[in-house]
Design a protein around this motif. Structure first.
Motif, PDB file in Angstrom:
ATOM      1  N   CYS A 106       0.749  -1.997   0.126  1.00  0.00           N
ATOM      2  CA  CYS A 106      -0.190  -0.015   0.242  1.00  0.00           C
ATOM      3  C   CYS A 106       1.244   0.803  -0.215  1.00  0.00           C
ATOM      4  CB  CYS A 106      -1.149   0.089   0.832  1.00  0.00           C
ATOM      5  SG  CYS A 106      -2.495  -1.343   1.206  1.00  0.00           S
ATOM      6  N   LYS A 113       3.871   1.314  -1.221  1.00  0.00           N
ATOM      7  CA  LYS A 113       4.711   1.918  -2.224  1.00  0.00           C
ATOM      8  C   LYS A 113       3.189   2.324  -3.310  1.00  0.00           C
ATOM      9  CE  LYS A 113       7.492  -2.267  -1.796  1.00  0.00           C
ATOM     10  NZ  LYS A 113       8.076  -3.009  -2.444  1.00  0.00           N
ATOM     11  N   LYS A 114       2.137   1.997  -3.286  1.00  0.00           N
ATOM     12  CA  LYS A 114       0.964   3.284  -3.833  1.00  0.00           C
ATOM     13  C   LYS A 114       0.230   4.540  -3.474  1.00  0.00           C
ATOM     14  CE  LYS A 114      -0.671  -1.216  -6.669  1.00  0.00           C
ATOM     15  NZ  LYS A 114      -1.549  -1.979  -7.367  1.00  0.00           N
ATOM     16  N   ILE A 140      -6.711   0.361  -3.504  1.00  0.00           N
ATOM     17  CA  ILE A 140      -5.687   0.670  -3.139  1.00  0.00           C
ATOM     18  C   ILE A 140      -6.009  -1.023  -3.091  1.00  0.00           C
ATOM     19  CG2 ILE A 140      -3.686   1.245  -2.489  1.00  0.00           C
ATOM     20  CD1 ILE A 140      -4.623   3.806  -3.439  1.00  0.00           C
ATOM     21  N   SER A 146      -6.890  -3.465  -4.337  1.00  0.00           N
ATOM     22  CA  SER A 146      -5.618  -4.859  -4.785  1.00  0.00           C
ATOM     23  C   SER A 146      -4.295  -5.387  -4.534  1.00  0.00           C
ATOM     24  CB  SER A 146      -5.636  -2.610  -6.092  1.00  0.00           C
ATOM     25  OG  SER A 146      -4.187  -2.380  -5.597  1.00  0.00           O
ATOM     26  N   VAL A 147      -3.675  -4.186  -3.095  1.00  0.00           N
ATOM     27  CA  VAL A 147      -2.686  -5.689  -2.825  1.00  0.00           C
ATOM     28  C   VAL A 147      -2.476  -6.300  -2.444  1.00  0.00           C
ATOM     29  CG1 VAL A 147      -1.377  -4.859  -1.514  1.00  0.00           C
ATOM     30  CG2 VAL A 147      -1.685  -3.048  -2.468  1.00  0.00           C
TER      31      VAL A 147
END
Length: 117
Positions: free
Chosen positions: A70, A72-73, A106, A109-110
């Motif tokens: 998370c 990283k996003k 996010i 998605s992770v």
């Protein structure tokens, strides 16, 4: 401070955030076997990661990977729990519904990406 909190209805906002997040996490729990529990009150919700939903064995490695993925996003989340397998979701009360949805997207998605590895 109290005048602003009342004028902006931050208590109501916390309840709203909690409802949206709890519903989203409960749907994720049905889809992903690594989610063992969803718990919290108002805008602070904990998502517990487990190796197996039946045994409830803590899965701190997965939790750490979610936190890292998370970040990283662009989503900052916080680990918690006695075994380090809970992620505490505590959103700012001034966030918009669009920002909340983006953060939840996010987050999911992770989780999905990690399970596909």
């Amino acid at each position: 401070t109290m005048e602003i909190m009342k004028a902006e209805d931050y208590c109501g906002k916390s309840v709203h955030i909690g409802k949206v997040v709890t519903e989203a996490f409960e749907k994720m729990k049905e889809k992903y076997s690594v989610i063992g529990d969803v718990r919290g009150l108002g805008g602070m919700i904990g998502l517990e990661f487990v190796k197996d939903q039946k045994s409830k064995e803590p899965y701190p490695e997965f939790s750490a990977a979610v936190i890292s993925g998370c970040a990283k996003k662009g989503l900052m989340i916080e680990g918690a729990g006695t075994y380090g397998n809970v992620i505490r979701f505590l959103a700012p009360l001034v966030m918009t519904d669009e920002q909340l949805e983006a953060g939840l997207d996010i987050y999911e998605s992770v989780i999905k990406e990690l399970l596909e590895k």
